[in-house]
Scaffold this motif. Structure first.
Motif, PDB file in Angstrom:
ATOM      1  N   LYS A 155       0.828  -1.181   0.000  1.00 35.37           N
ATOM      2  CA  LYS A 155       0.000   0.000   0.000  1.00 35.37           C
ATOM      3  C   LYS A 155       0.876   1.248   0.000  1.00 35.37           C
ATOM      4  CE  LYS A 155      -3.792   2.209   2.524  1.00 35.37           C
ATOM      5  NZ  LYS A 155      -4.692   2.126   3.704  1.00 35.37           N
ATOM      6  N   GLY A 156       0.479   2.230  -0.822  1.00 37.83           N
ATOM      7  CA  GLY A 156       1.245   3.469  -0.899  1.00 37.83           C
ATOM      8  C   GLY A 156       2.290   3.472  -1.994  1.00 37.83           C
ATOM      9  N   HIS A 157       2.437   2.352  -2.720  1.00 40.49           N
ATOM     10  CA  HIS A 157       3.402   2.277  -3.816  1.00 40.49           C
ATOM     11  C   HIS A 157       2.666   2.297  -5.145  1.00 40.49           C
ATOM     12  CE1 HIS A 157       5.938   0.998  -0.483  1.00 40.49           C
ATOM     13  NE2 HIS A 157       6.986   1.236  -1.252  1.00 40.49           N
ATOM     14  N   SER A 158       3.202   3.014  -6.104  1.00 42.77           N
ATOM     15  CA  SER A 158       2.547   3.230  -7.390  1.00 42.77           C
ATOM     16  C   SER A 158       3.068   2.271  -8.460  1.00 42.77           C
ATOM     17  CB  SER A 158       2.781   4.675  -7.844  1.00 42.77           C
ATOM     18  OG  SER A 158       2.471   4.834  -9.206  1.00 42.77           O
ATOM     19  N   PRO A 159       2.176   1.522  -9.126  1.00 44.94           N
ATOM     20  CA  PRO A 159       2.604   0.697 -10.256  1.00 44.94           C
ATOM     21  C   PRO A 159       3.239   1.528 -11.366  1.00 44.94           C
ATOM     22  CG  PRO A 159       0.405   0.068  -9.548  1.00 44.94           C
ATOM     23  CD  PRO A 159       0.748   1.343  -8.824  1.00 44.94           C
ATOM     24  N   THR A 160       2.789   2.770 -11.525  1.00 47.47           N
ATOM     25  CA  THR A 160       3.342   3.634 -12.562  1.00 47.47           C
ATOM     26  C   THR A 160       4.809   3.946 -12.292  1.00 47.47           C
ATOM     27  OG1 THR A 160       1.166   4.634 -12.884  1.00 47.47           O
ATOM     28  CG2 THR A 160       3.055   5.833 -13.752  1.00 47.47           C
ATOM     29  N   THR A 161       5.151   4.227 -11.027  1.00 45.83           N
ATOM     30  CA  THR A 161       6.546   4.495 -10.675  1.00 45.83           C
ATOM     31  C   THR A 161       7.386   3.242 -10.840  1.00 45.83           C
ATOM     32  OG1 THR A 161       5.848   6.184  -9.090  1.00 45.83           O
ATOM     33  CG2 THR A 161       8.079   5.328  -8.857  1.00 45.83           C
ATOM     34  N   ALA A 162       6.849   2.097 -10.438  1.00 46.09           N
ATOM     35  CA  ALA A 162       7.576   0.841 -10.613  1.00 46.09           C
ATOM     36  C   ALA A 162       7.840   0.564 -12.086  1.00 46.09           C
ATOM     37  CB  ALA A 162       6.780  -0.310  -9.992  1.00 46.09           C
ATOM     38  N   GLU A 163       6.856   0.868 -12.931  1.00 47.90           N
ATOM     39  CA  GLU A 163       7.030   0.671 -14.373  1.00 47.90           C
ATOM     40  C   GLU A 163       8.079   1.625 -14.931  1.00 47.90           C
ATOM     41  OE1 GLU A 163       6.367  -0.663 -18.361  1.00 47.90           O
ATOM     42  OE2 GLU A 163       6.155  -1.532 -16.364  1.00 47.90           O
ATOM     43  N   LEU A 164       8.132   2.842 -14.415  1.00 44.97           N
ATOM     44  CA  LEU A 164       9.126   3.813 -14.857  1.00 44.97           C
ATOM     45  C   LEU A 164      10.532   3.314 -14.549  1.00 44.97           C
ATOM     46  CD1 LEU A 164       9.615   6.601 -16.090  1.00 44.97           C
ATOM     47  CD2 LEU A 164       9.380   7.577 -13.802  1.00 44.97           C
ATOM     48  N   VAL A 165      10.723   2.763 -13.352  1.00 48.42           N
ATOM     49  CA  VAL A 165      12.015   2.185 -12.978  1.00 48.42           C
ATOM     50  C   VAL A 165      12.357   1.021 -13.911  1.00 48.42           C
ATOM     51  CG1 VAL A 165      13.252   0.918 -11.169  1.00 48.42           C
ATOM     52  CG2 VAL A 165      11.871   2.916 -10.574  1.00 48.42           C
ATOM     53  N   ARG A 166      11.362   0.201 -14.212  1.00 51.41           N
ATOM     54  CA  ARG A 166      11.586  -0.932 -15.115  1.00 51.41           C
ATOM     55  C   ARG A 166      12.043  -0.462 -16.489  1.00 51.41           C
ATOM     56  NH1 ARG A 166       8.965  -4.787 -18.859  1.00 51.41           N
ATOM     57  NH2 ARG A 166       7.508  -3.142 -19.441  1.00 51.41           N
ATOM     58  N   GLN A 167      11.380   0.565 -17.030  1.00 53.29           N
ATOM     59  CA  GLN A 167      11.731   1.043 -18.360  1.00 53.29           C
ATOM     60  C   GLN A 167      13.150   1.606 -18.387  1.00 53.29           C
ATOM     61  OE1 GLN A 167      10.182   0.475 -21.008  1.00 53.29           O
ATOM     62  NE2 GLN A 167       8.084  -0.001 -20.408  1.00 53.29           N
ATOM     63  N   VAL A 168      13.555   2.282 -17.331  1.00 51.60           N
ATOM     64  CA  VAL A 168      14.925   2.804 -17.264  1.00 51.60           C
ATOM     65  C   VAL A 168      15.926   1.653 -17.289  1.00 51.60           C
ATOM     66  CG1 VAL A 168      16.600   3.965 -15.765  1.00 51.60           C
ATOM     67  CG2 VAL A 168      14.338   4.957 -16.111  1.00 51.60           C
ATOM     68  N   LEU A 169      15.669   0.609 -16.526  1.00 50.17           N
ATOM     69  CA  LEU A 169      16.585  -0.533 -16.482  1.00 50.17           C
ATOM     70  C   LEU A 169      16.619  -1.266 -17.815  1.00 50.17           C
ATOM     71  CD1 LEU A 169      15.755  -1.886 -12.914  1.00 50.17           C
ATOM     72  CD2 LEU A 169      17.932  -0.918 -13.668  1.00 50.17           C
ATOM     73  N   LEU A 170      15.460  -1.394 -18.460  1.00 50.30           N
ATOM     74  CA  LEU A 170      15.412  -2.079 -19.755  1.00 50.30           C
ATOM     75  C   LEU A 170      16.160  -1.303 -20.832  1.00 50.30           C
ATOM     76  CD1 LEU A 170      11.710  -3.333 -19.868  1.00 50.30           C
ATOM     77  CD2 LEU A 170      13.757  -4.750 -19.746  1.00 50.30           C
ATOM     78  N   ALA A 171      16.134   0.010 -20.743  1.00 49.46           N
ATOM     79  CA  ALA A 171      16.779   0.837 -21.757  1.00 49.46           C
ATOM     80  C   ALA A 171      18.288   0.960 -21.538  1.00 49.46           C
ATOM     81  CB  ALA A 171      16.156   2.229 -21.774  1.00 49.46           C
ATOM     82  N   ALA A 172      18.782   0.539 -20.381  1.00 51.32           N
ATOM     83  CA  ALA A 172      20.195   0.706 -20.043  1.00 51.32           C
ATOM     84  C   ALA A 172      21.065  -0.308 -20.778  1.00 51.32           C
ATOM     85  CB  ALA A 172      20.386   0.566 -18.538  1.00 51.32           C
ATOM     86  N   ASP A 173      22.295   0.092 -21.063  1.00 50.67           N
ATOM     87  CA  ASP A 173      23.253  -0.802 -21.712  1.00 50.67           C
ATOM     88  C   ASP A 173      23.914  -1.756 -20.724  1.00 50.67           C
ATOM     89  OD1 ASP A 173      22.815   0.357 -24.203  1.00 50.67           O
ATOM     90  OD2 ASP A 173      24.308   1.919 -23.855  1.00 50.67           O
ATOM     91  N   GLY A 174      23.787  -1.482 -19.436  1.00 50.03           N
ATOM     92  CA  GLY A 174      24.390  -2.313 -18.405  1.00 50.03           C
ATOM     93  C   GLY A 174      23.783  -1.989 -17.058  1.00 50.03           C
ATOM     94  N   PRO A 175      24.339  -2.537 -15.989  1.00 51.30           N
ATOM     95  CA  PRO A 175      23.813  -2.273 -14.644  1.00 51.30           C
ATOM     96  C   PRO A 175      23.857  -0.788 -14.302  1.00 51.30           C
ATOM     97  CG  PRO A 175      25.343  -4.120 -14.630  1.00 51.30           C
ATOM     98  CD  PRO A 175      25.474  -3.482 -15.975  1.00 51.30           C
ATOM     99  N   LEU A 176      22.885  -0.343 -13.498  1.00 57.35           N
ATOM    100  CA  LEU A 176      22.807   1.053 -13.075  1.00 57.35           C
ATOM    101  C   LEU A 176      22.754   1.133 -11.558  1.00 57.35           C
ATOM    102  CD1 LEU A 176      20.086   2.464 -15.513  1.00 57.35           C
ATOM    103  CD2 LEU A 176      22.569   2.711 -15.726  1.00 57.35           C
ATOM    104  N   SER A 177      23.275   2.222 -11.022  1.00 60.63           N
ATOM    105  CA  SER A 177      23.163   2.477  -9.591  1.00 60.63           C
ATOM    106  C   SER A 177      21.815   3.120  -9.312  1.00 60.63           C
ATOM    107  CB  SER A 177      24.278   3.408  -9.133  1.00 60.63           C
ATOM    108  OG  SER A 177      24.114   4.702  -9.700  1.00 60.63           O
ATOM    109  N   ALA A 178      21.427   3.177  -8.036  1.00 61.08           N
ATOM    110  CA  ALA A 178      20.173   3.821  -7.659  1.00 61.08           C
ATOM    111  C   ALA A 178      20.176   5.291  -8.061  1.00 61.08           C
ATOM    112  CB  ALA A 178      19.941   3.670  -6.163  1.00 61.08           C
ATOM    113  N   GLN A 179      21.338   5.946  -7.929  1.00 61.19           N
ATOM    114  CA  GLN A 179      21.426   7.354  -8.300  1.00 61.19           C
ATOM    115  C   GLN A 179      21.216   7.540  -9.798  1.00 61.19           C
ATOM    116  OE1 GLN A 179      21.677  10.050  -6.316  1.00 61.19           O
ATOM    117  NE2 GLN A 179      21.453  11.282  -8.172  1.00 61.19           N
ATOM    118  N   GLU A 180      21.811   6.674 -10.604  1.00 63.39           N
ATOM    119  CA  GLU A 180      21.645   6.764 -12.057  1.00 63.39           C
ATOM    120  C   GLU A 180      20.188   6.522 -12.454  1.00 63.39           C
ATOM    121  OE1 GLU A 180      26.015   5.296 -13.660  1.00 63.39           O
ATOM    122  OE2 GLU A 180      24.578   3.803 -12.920  1.00 63.39           O
ATOM    123  N   ILE A 181      19.556   5.566 -11.796  1.00 68.93           N
ATOM    124  CA  ILE A 181      18.148   5.277 -12.082  1.00 68.93           C
ATOM    125  C   ILE A 181      17.279   6.462 -11.705  1.00 68.93           C
ATOM    126  CG2 ILE A 181      16.205   3.806 -11.419  1.00 68.93           C
ATOM    127  CD1 ILE A 181      18.343   1.545 -11.060  1.00 68.93           C
TER     128      ILE A 181
END
Length: 229
Positions: free
Chosen positions: A154-180
């Protein structure tokens, strides 16, 4: 039944995607196309409810196809199904009205989750009436919920989770939390909170990178299912 047009420049991939759609209850493929011109001709000949649209097409790309089909008055919904991972394309797809963006490679379960979420969304919207904020939030998060974490606290947004997913999928390699955080436009604390949830759901893999100071930095990679397309 929800009528679907499958558009992909690769005939084999179009055939596989069409088979996936046919295996999903409540959906049927009424046409396939392998170019923007072919897709528009199919829509002019027979309106559909949903277009599964590749971005890399031989004449014009998928975004141009969306612009043209809107200009012609077609009101069908669009889910981008493509190998294009750059954030500029993802953002443009959102601005052009694509309901969802499914990155290749994916398997049947990945596409089925999107289709079932879409069917749920249609049923909700067809109910008519007025919507409270909670209902609006559920509608806008419906398509992303199936692809990220099925049971967000409760209190967590599927839209924000999807945004994080899209950033990771678009990345060429692993990312840090700051980069995300920088790429998604959320705070570092928000990024870390969602990354922990996704890691516990086995959607994100955590690794360590050691810098010159010897202090390890956490890095994250999206974990994808075995490819079938």
């Amino acid at each position: 039944m929800i009528d679907v047009l499958v558009v992909d420049d690769d005939v084999r991939v179009a055939r596989i995607n069409a088979a996936y759609v046919a295996k999903t209850s409540g959906f049927r493929v009424v046409a396939t196309a392998h170019s923007t011109a072919g897709a528009l001709a199919a829509l002019d000949a027979r309106p559909v409810d949903l277009v599964l649209l590749d971005h890399y097409l031989p004449d014009e790309n998928g975004l141009a196809a969306v612009r043209e089909l809107r200009a012609r008055g077609h009101q069908c919904d669009v889910i981008m199904v493509t190998a294009a991972r750059d954030m500029a394309t993802v953002q443009a797809a959102m601005r052009h009205g694509a309901l969802q963006y499914l990155v290749k490679p994916f398997n049947f379960a990945g596409l089925r989750a999107k289709l079932e979420a879409y069917a749920t969304l249609r049923r909700t919207l067809e109910g008519g009436g007025e919507a409270e904020q909670v209902e609006v939030d559920r509608i806008f998060g419906a398509l992303s919920a199936g692809s990220v974490a099925p049971d967000l606290p409760k209190g967590h947004s599927p839209t924000t989770a999807e945004l994080v997913r899209q950033v990771l999928l678009a990345a060429d390699g692993p990312l840090s939390a700051q980069e995300i955080a920088e790429r998604s436009g959320v705070s570092r604390q928000t990024a870390q909170r969602y990354l922990k949830l996704l890691e516990r759901a086995d959607r994100v893999r955590l690794s360590l990178r050691y810098g010159e100071t010897g202090r390890p930095e956490h890095q994250y990679t999206w974990t994808t299912p075995p490819a079938a397309v």
